[in-house]
Structures are given as structure tokens and as C-alpha cells.
Design a protein around this motif. Structure first.
Motif, mmCIF file in Angstrom:
data_model
loop_
_atom_site.group_PDB
_atom_site.id
_atom_site.type_symbol
_atom_site.label_atom_id
_atom_site.label_comp_id
_atom_site.label_asym_id
_atom_site.label_seq_id
_atom_site.Cartn_x
_atom_site.Cartn_y
_atom_site.Cartn_z
ATOM 1 N N LYS A 176 0.826 -1.204 0.000
ATOM 2 C CA LYS A 176 0.000 0.000 0.000
ATOM 3 C C LYS A 176 0.862 1.256 0.000
ATOM 4 O O LYS A 176 0.553 2.249 -0.670
ATOM 5 C CB LYS A 176 -0.921 -0.006 1.213
ATOM 6 C CG LYS A 176 -1.960 1.107 1.180
ATOM 7 C CD LYS A 176 -3.013 0.909 2.248
ATOM 8 C CE LYS A 176 -4.102 1.963 2.130
ATOM 9 N NZ LYS A 176 -5.163 1.784 3.147
ATOM 10 N N HIS A 220 3.938 1.599 -1.268
ATOM 11 C CA HIS A 220 4.516 1.802 -2.596
ATOM 12 C C HIS A 220 3.454 2.235 -3.602
ATOM 13 O O HIS A 220 3.744 3.009 -4.528
ATOM 14 C CB HIS A 220 5.204 0.520 -3.067
ATOM 15 C CG HIS A 220 6.467 0.216 -2.325
ATOM 16 N ND1 HIS A 220 7.546 1.069 -2.314
ATOM 17 C CD2 HIS A 220 6.819 -0.850 -1.557
ATOM 18 C CE1 HIS A 220 8.517 0.549 -1.582
ATOM 19 N NE2 HIS A 220 8.096 -0.618 -1.109
ATOM 20 N N SER A 221 2.233 1.748 -3.431
ATOM 21 C CA SER A 221 1.160 2.164 -4.335
ATOM 22 C C SER A 221 0.904 3.658 -4.219
ATOM 23 O O SER A 221 0.743 4.365 -5.227
ATOM 24 C CB SER A 221 -0.116 1.385 -4.019
ATOM 25 O OG SER A 221 0.076 0.009 -4.234
ATOM 26 N N ASN A 227 3.709 5.554 -5.841
ATOM 27 C CA ASN A 227 3.595 5.543 -7.301
ATOM 28 C C ASN A 227 2.519 6.508 -7.779
ATOM 29 O O ASN A 227 2.672 7.165 -8.814
ATOM 30 C CB ASN A 227 3.287 4.126 -7.784
ATOM 31 C CG ASN A 227 4.457 3.189 -7.579
ATOM 32 O OD1 ASN A 227 5.607 3.630 -7.542
ATOM 33 N ND2 ASN A 227 4.172 1.896 -7.435
ATOM 34 N N ARG A 228 1.423 6.607 -7.041
ATOM 35 C CA ARG A 228 0.374 7.558 -7.409
ATOM 36 C C ARG A 228 0.901 8.982 -7.385
ATOM 37 O O ARG A 228 0.602 9.799 -8.259
ATOM 38 C CB ARG A 228 -0.804 7.425 -6.441
ATOM 39 C CG ARG A 228 -1.676 6.204 -6.682
ATOM 40 C CD ARG A 228 -2.737 6.109 -5.612
ATOM 41 N NE ARG A 228 -3.480 7.362 -5.494
ATOM 42 C CZ ARG A 228 -4.284 7.663 -4.473
ATOM 43 N NH1 ARG A 228 -4.415 6.802 -3.484
ATOM 44 N NH2 ARG A 228 -4.934 8.807 -4.452
#
Length: 290
Positions: A228, A230-231, A234-235
Motif C-alpha cells: 500500500k 509503494h502504491s 507511485n500515485r
């Protein structure tokens, strides 16, 4: 302290129920200054005799009852060895009494009751099994009821640090997801109880299963949190604005709790630009649009 030598004496007293004779015999035994006295034909007959005679002796007394006119064997143990007496066995005819003495040669008892009736190993050194012991000695201290214990170790050439003990992360017990999964697992473990010889053996196995379950849960939990994190990173990196790092201070992903995205409206007056903040147990990582 347990002596390096053990002294014993045996004597057929031809009856000692009479108080004057019994007291003279017990006084005679005390003058001998031996550790164990074996008496035959004492004519001891009941437990009340044991209580009275042991008070007169001042140490341990163990008997096989005879009658008031025959038999009755008695073992007298000096006060300093009362703590060494283990199991006591005897017949029902007043002829045989046997005591088991737990003796440690060299004296390994470091605390002694003032009257000498009780001694114990209260002061101890603990060292790894692989640690070689070169010498251990006891030194009497007249200023205390404890003896000094001296340990001299020969240090090994190298020290091997072994894996520490596992400890449950108690924080996961508060999580609803863990509770639900644990209840389901425990019901399955309970169904295995008939396959074990008794509940104690079953519980030993269940404790191992609980440990394995908790470890797997923590590993999966950490993977989900890292995913979560890293997500969200990335966003922020793939957004329409070019983002630069304005402040990075002592940030550690391993210590980071579950990140959250703060709406930009709450901080718009301060930055006048889109803002993402990742909060954790360490100081925050601030990302702002240029």
C-alpha cells in the motif's frame, strides 16, 4: 553445608520409652557428634512418640513402629543434614526403616538457617552450556547467613551469537482481522484433540501452531502495508504535476505504519499547491508540487 564425610553409628538400646533413659541415650548420641544414628529395639509405637522424641533430639527422627515391649527401629539425623533427607520407607513390623539422603560432596549449599535445619542454593551463576567452567568455590562469610560463591570462567576464543527467543507482537491481538482468523484456526485445532493421548500433549502442539500462525500473519501484514505504501508513492510520482521532495528526515519504511493520503483542501492555504503527506512513527515525508 553438606560435609565431605558422613559418620554413622548403630546401637541397640533395649528400650527407651522411659523418659530418663531416653534423654540419657539421646544426650549420649549428641556427644558422639555423628551425622546419622541407627537405633534398634527402641519400643517406639506411635506418631506422638515421633513428635516428642524428635523435639528432645533436636534433629530429624524417622521410625518404624513396634510395640511398647519390642521392636521399633529409629534413625536419627543431625540437624545439619535434615535438608538432605528424601524418601522414607519402612515396614509394618517395626524392624526396618530406610531413608534416602541427597548428599552433594564438597558443599554446594550457600544459605543456611541459623539452627542448621534448612539449607538451600539461593545464590547462583547462570552461564551458557557451551561456556567452559574452570572453577567454582564457596567462601564462608561470617557477616551474613549466606556464603560467597566464586566462579572463575575460562573464556572461549570466539563467541557465537545464537538466534534469540521469539516474542509475540501483542499489537496484532487487538486487530479484528487477526481475531477472526485465530478463532477459525483454533476451532480446527480443537478438532484434533482426540488424536492426542492427553490434553497436555495437545496443548504443546497447539502452542507451536499458534506461533507459526502469528508469524505468518505478521509477514502477510507487513507485505500488505509495504504494498500500500509503494502504491501511494507511485500515485504521487505518476501524477500530472512534477513532484519534488521538500523535506525528508529520518524516514524508515520498516518503522512506517499504514500511510494515508491527506486531502489537499486542508492544506491548500498553506502551500497553494497539491500536497501529499505520508505519516508514520518517524518524521513525515512531505511531497509538494512545484
Amino acid at each position: 553445608m553438606t560435609p565431605d564425610t558422613l559418620s554413622l553409628v548403630t546401637l541397640n538400646v533395649n528400650g527407651m520409652r522411659g523418659t530418663p533413659k531416653r534423654r540419657r541415650i539421646l544426650q549420649f548420641c549428641k556427644l558422639l557428634q555423628v551425622d546419622v544414628v541407627l537405633l534398634q529395639e527402641t519400643h517406639i509405637s506411635c506418631e506422638s512418640d515421633v513428635h516428642l522424641w524428635s523435639l528432645e533430639w533436636g534433629g530429624g527422627l524417622y521410625a518404624s513402629f513396634g510395640s511398647g515391649a519390642s521392636c521399633g527401629t529409629v534413625i536419627l539425623v543431625s540437624p545439619k543434614l535434615c535438608h538432605c533427607v528424601g524418601k522414607v520407607e519402612k515396614d509394618h513390623e517395626g524392624r526396618v526403616v530406610c531413608i534416602h539422603l541427597r548428599l552433594t560432596r564438597g558443599g554446594c549449599l550457600y544459605w543456611h538457617k541459623p539452627d542448621g535445619t534448612v539449607s538451600s542454593r539461593l545464590d547462583r551463576f547462570y552461564a551458557p552450556r557451551k561456556f567452559p567452567r574452570s572453577r567454582c568455590s564457596i567462601i564462608s562469610c561470617p557477616l551474613s547467613d549466606h556464603d560467597a560463591v566464586v566462579l572463575r570462567l575460562q573464556l572461549p576464543e570466539s563467541f557465537h551469537v545464537e538466534k534469540g527467543l521469539w516474542r509475540l507482537n501483542t499489537e496484532i491481538v487487538k486487530e479484528q482481522n487477526f481475531k477472526e482468523q485465530f478463532v477459525e484456526k483454533y476451532r480446527g485445532w480443537q478438532s484434533l484433540k482426540p488424536a492426542f493421548p492427553n490434553a497436555l500433549v495437545w496443548w504443546d502442539e497447539v502452542k507451536s501452531l499458534i506461533k507459526q500462525f502469528a508469524i505468518r500473519y505478521c509477514v502477510e501484514r507487513a507485505h500488505q502495508r509495504r504494498f500500500k505504501f509503494h502504491s501511494l508513492c507511485n500515485r504521487a510520482r505518476d501524477g500530472s504535476h512534477r513532484l519534488i521532495c521538500m523535506h525528508l528526515e529520518c524516514f524508515s519504511m520498516r518503522n512506517c505504519t499504514e500511510p494515508e493520503c491527506v486531502p489537499e483542501s486542508s492544506l491548500l492555504r498553506r502551500t497553494r499547491s497539491p500536497l501529499f503527506v505520508f505519516t508514520g512513527t518517524t518524521p513525515s515525508l512531505w511531497l509538494t508540487a512545484e
